[in-house]
Design a protein around this motif. Structure first.
Motif, PDB file in Angstrom:
ATOM      1  N   LYS A   1       6.421   0.406  10.078  1.00 38.43           N
ATOM      2  CA  LYS A   1       5.157  -0.188  10.493  1.00 38.43           C
ATOM      3  C   LYS A   1       5.273  -1.710  10.467  1.00 38.43           C
ATOM      4  N   HIS A   2       4.183  -2.385  10.863  1.00 43.52           N
ATOM      5  CA  HIS A   2       4.158  -3.841  10.767  1.00 43.52           C
ATOM      6  C   HIS A   2       3.783  -4.302   9.371  1.00 43.52           C
ATOM      7  N   GLU A   3       3.012  -3.479   8.665  1.00 46.95           N
ATOM      8  CA  GLU A   3       2.622  -3.789   7.289  1.00 46.95           C
ATOM      9  C   GLU A   3       3.167  -2.688   6.377  1.00 46.95           C
ATOM     10  N   ASN A   4       4.364  -2.917   5.870  1.00 44.95           N
ATOM     11  CA  ASN A   4       5.051  -1.899   5.087  1.00 44.95           C
ATOM     12  C   ASN A   4       4.874  -2.129   3.589  1.00 44.95           C
ATOM     13  N   TYR A   5       4.740  -1.003   2.868  1.00 45.68           N
ATOM     14  CA  TYR A   5       4.557  -1.024   1.426  1.00 45.68           C
ATOM     15  C   TYR A   5       5.514  -0.028   0.772  1.00 45.68           C
ATOM     16  N   LEU A   6       5.808  -0.283  -0.496  1.00 45.60           N
ATOM     17  CA  LEU A   6       6.582   0.641  -1.304  1.00 45.60           C
ATOM     18  C   LEU A   6       5.720   1.079  -2.484  1.00 45.60           C
ATOM     19  N   THR A   7       6.038   2.235  -3.042  1.00 41.45           N
ATOM     20  CA  THR A   7       5.402   2.701  -4.272  1.00 41.45           C
ATOM     21  C   THR A   7       6.483   2.900  -5.317  1.00 41.45           C
ATOM     22  N   ILE A   8       6.253   2.373  -6.522  1.00 42.53           N
ATOM     23  CA  ILE A   8       7.204   2.527  -7.622  1.00 42.53           C
ATOM     24  C   ILE A   8       6.550   3.336  -8.740  1.00 42.53           C
ATOM     25  N   ASN A   9       7.387   3.975  -9.567  1.00 46.40           N
ATOM     26  CA  ASN A   9       6.853   4.913 -10.561  1.00 46.40           C
ATOM     27  C   ASN A   9       6.626   4.298 -11.946  1.00 46.40           C
ATOM     28  N   ASN A  10       6.210   3.045 -11.968  1.00 48.10           N
ATOM     29  CA  ASN A  10       5.775   2.387 -13.196  1.00 48.10           C
ATOM     30  C   ASN A  10       4.550   1.554 -12.887  1.00 48.10           C
TER      31      ASN A  10
ATOM     32  N   ASP B   1       1.655  -5.523  -5.330  1.00 44.18           N
ATOM     33  CA  ASP B   1       0.358  -5.729  -4.686  1.00 44.18           C
ATOM     34  C   ASP B   1      -0.790  -5.163  -5.510  1.00 44.18           C
ATOM     35  N   ASP B   2      -0.665  -3.905  -5.925  1.00 40.14           N
ATOM     36  CA  ASP B   2      -1.738  -3.248  -6.679  1.00 40.14           C
ATOM     37  C   ASP B   2      -1.110  -2.367  -7.745  1.00 40.14           C
ATOM     38  N   VAL B   3      -1.856  -2.156  -8.851  1.00 42.92           N
ATOM     39  CA  VAL B   3      -1.290  -1.453 -10.005  1.00 42.92           C
ATOM     40  C   VAL B   3      -2.282  -0.440 -10.554  1.00 42.92           C
ATOM     41  N   SER B   4      -1.777   0.731 -10.894  1.00 42.82           N
ATOM     42  CA  SER B   4      -2.514   1.716 -11.673  1.00 42.82           C
ATOM     43  C   SER B   4      -1.760   1.913 -12.980  1.00 42.82           C
ATOM     44  N   PRO B   5      -2.267   2.707 -13.921  1.00 38.38           N
ATOM     45  CA  PRO B   5      -1.550   2.875 -15.198  1.00 38.38           C
ATOM     46  C   PRO B   5      -0.103   3.343 -15.043  1.00 38.38           C
ATOM     47  N   GLY B   6       0.149   4.256 -14.102  1.00 40.09           N
ATOM     48  CA  GLY B   6       1.491   4.818 -13.991  1.00 40.09           C
ATOM     49  C   GLY B   6       2.284   4.422 -12.762  1.00 40.09           C
ATOM     50  N   TYR B   7       1.645   3.733 -11.806  1.00 39.04           N
ATOM     51  CA  TYR B   7       2.316   3.420 -10.547  1.00 39.04           C
ATOM     52  C   TYR B   7       1.907   2.032 -10.062  1.00 39.04           C
ATOM     53  N   ALA B   8       2.654   1.540  -9.072  1.00 42.31           N
ATOM     54  CA  ALA B   8       2.318   0.258  -8.461  1.00 42.31           C
ATOM     55  C   ALA B   8       2.764   0.270  -7.006  1.00 42.31           C
ATOM     56  N   THR B   9       2.012  -0.431  -6.168  1.00 44.06           N
ATOM     57  CA  THR B   9       2.410  -0.613  -4.775  1.00 44.06           C
ATOM     58  C   THR B   9       2.998  -2.013  -4.622  1.00 44.06           C
ATOM     59  N   VAL B  10       3.945  -2.114  -3.704  1.00 44.47           N
ATOM     60  CA  VAL B  10       4.675  -3.361  -3.499  1.00 44.47           C
ATOM     61  C   VAL B  10       4.616  -3.753  -2.034  1.00 44.47           C
ATOM     62  N   ILE B  11       4.243  -4.996  -1.751  1.00 46.98           N
ATOM     63  CA  ILE B  11       4.312  -5.506  -0.382  1.00 46.98           C
ATOM     64  C   ILE B  11       5.776  -5.752  -0.058  1.00 46.98           C
ATOM     65  N   SER B  12       6.295  -5.008   0.878  1.00 47.90           N
ATOM     66  CA  SER B  12       7.698  -5.157   1.270  1.00 47.90           C
ATOM     67  C   SER B  12       7.910  -6.490   1.984  1.00 47.90           C
ATOM     68  N   ILE B  13       9.129  -7.007   1.909  1.00 45.67           N
ATOM     69  CA  ILE B  13       9.435  -8.194   2.714  1.00 45.67           C
ATOM     70  C   ILE B  13       9.389  -7.848   4.204  1.00 45.67           C
ATOM     71  N   LEU B  14       9.432  -6.539   4.506  1.00 45.31           N
ATOM     72  CA  LEU B  14       9.231  -6.088   5.885  1.00 45.31           C
ATOM     73  C   LEU B  14       7.743  -5.849   6.115  1.00 45.31           C
ATOM     74  N   ASN B  15       6.959  -6.893   5.947  1.00 47.70           N
ATOM     75  CA  ASN B  15       5.514  -6.848   6.139  1.00 47.70           C
ATOM     76  C   ASN B  15       5.126  -8.165   6.803  1.00 47.70           C
ATOM     77  N   VAL B  16       4.427  -8.077   7.930  1.00 47.01           N
ATOM     78  CA  VAL B  16       4.115  -9.289   8.692  1.00 47.01           C
ATOM     79  C   VAL B  16       3.207 -10.244   7.921  1.00 47.01           C
TER      80      VAL B  16
ATOM     81  N   SER C   1      13.062  -5.909  13.576  1.00 50.05           N
ATOM     82  CA  SER C   1      14.199  -5.186  12.998  1.00 50.05           C
ATOM     83  C   SER C   1      14.059  -5.054  11.491  1.00 50.05           C
ATOM     84  N   THR C   2      14.430  -3.879  10.955  1.00 54.61           N
ATOM     85  CA  THR C   2      14.378  -3.665   9.509  1.00 54.61           C
ATOM     86  C   THR C   2      15.522  -4.377   8.783  1.00 54.61           C
ATOM     87  N   GLY C   3      16.494  -4.867   9.535  1.00 54.33           N
ATOM     88  CA  GLY C   3      17.637  -5.528   8.915  1.00 54.33           C
ATOM     89  C   GLY C   3      17.564  -7.038   8.889  1.00 54.33           C
ATOM     90  N   PHE C   4      16.486  -7.592   9.486  1.00 58.95           N
ATOM     91  CA  PHE C   4      16.393  -9.044   9.606  1.00 58.95           C
ATOM     92  C   PHE C   4      14.988  -9.537   9.262  1.00 58.95           C
TER      93      PHE C   4
END
Length: 283
Positions: A124-133, A156-171, A194-197
């Motif tokens: 997508k143009h606004e990509n996010y990741l989710t991590i398990n902490n 970007d945002d945090v809950s007790p057990g997880y967090a979302t991350v704004i990817s560098i692949l986000n406009v 491109s996801t590589g640049f």
């Protein structure tokens, strides 16, 4: 029951009687082979070698199976060890008389928290990741996220057990970055292609840039320590109207294949922000 046992015994004796010559031949053959092996070192060594080869192969197969099922625990151990080493690196005190030029500025006040990517969008143009902490592990908004290859994004945002991350692949992502060989800065953004640049914009024309030059995080950020890897220059574009370069940066990271990551916590971040906010109010 007794009849069945008697019947079975009769069948056994009948089999032995009918095959007595064959059984006697096999017995004598085994005895002769045993005596031959015992009396000749060459034959004995060959038998032992063959037995070792067979059992060794079996043990190797069993070991491979065990290693396969133990891969997760081994990966977890390696990840925790990497986190420990990174924490030591980031918290190392200056003990040398002549510090190196590439020493990361301010890293001794940085903690490292290990986590794992459980969801990763990159199409997508606004990509996010989710991590398990999350917050229970000390993770907060605006913490930098990296791995062994370089930067990943910003919490970007945090809950007790997880967090979302704004990817560098986000406009919408914008990170301070610089040429490693100089102090010429720019803003790291993504054009959504491109996801590589990614792109480094607003780099002054005075900066001597070449294909292959390394781009790292700059020192004008409360999120990332200075000199964390990003990538290398692939293409250079010149804007004659603004006298700035736009650089295509080939990422060190494969953003489509992420596993364990490290969250960087700057202990002095809040203090710096509060101090700078006072300056802005006075202006």
């Amino acid at each position: 029951m007794k009849f069945i046992i008697l019947r079975l015994m009769q069948q056994i004796f009948s089999f032995l009687f009918k095959n007595s010559y064959r059984l006697l031949f096999l017995l004598l053959l085994v005895l002769s082979l045993g005596l031959t092996i015992q009396s000749h070192s060459y034959h004995k060594s060959k038998v032992i070698s063959s037995a070792n080869f067979l059992t060794g192969g079996i043990y190797q197969k069993v070991n491979n199976i065990n290693e396969y099922f133990n891969l997760k625990s081994q990966n977890d151990e390696l990840a925790f060890e990497n986190a420990r080493l990174k924490a030591l690196l980031f918290n190392i005190k200056d003990s040398t008389k002549l510090p190196e030029i590439d020493t990361i500025k301010g890293v001794k006040k940085t903690d490292v928290i290990i986590s794992k990517v459980i969801h990763n969008s990159y199409s997508k143009h606004e990509n996010y990741l989710t991590i398990n902490n999350g917050s229970k592990d000390g993770i907060k908004q605006d913490m930098g996220v990296i791995n062994s290859a370089g930067i990943i994004g910003i919490v970007d945002d945090v809950s007790p057990g997880y967090a979302t991350v704004i990817s560098i692949l986000n406009v919408k992502s914008q990170i301070n970055a610089k040429l490693k060989k100089s102090n010429h800065f720019g803003s790291l953004v993504w054009n959504g292609k491109s996801t590589g640049f990614v792109q480094l914009i607003d780099v002054p024309r005075l900066a001597g840039v070449r294909k292959g030059d390394t781009i790292v995080t700059g020192g004008q950020s409360h999120i990332f320590p200075e000199n964390i890897g990003i990538g290398t220059i692939e293409k250079v574009y010149t804007d004659d109207e603004t006298n700035y370069y736009t650089l295509d940066i080939k990422l060190f990271n494969d953003m489509t294949n992420l596993g364990y990551v490290y969250i960087i916590k700057n202990k002095d971040r809040e203090e710096i922000i509060q101090l700078e906010s006072k300056i802005k109010k006075d202006e």
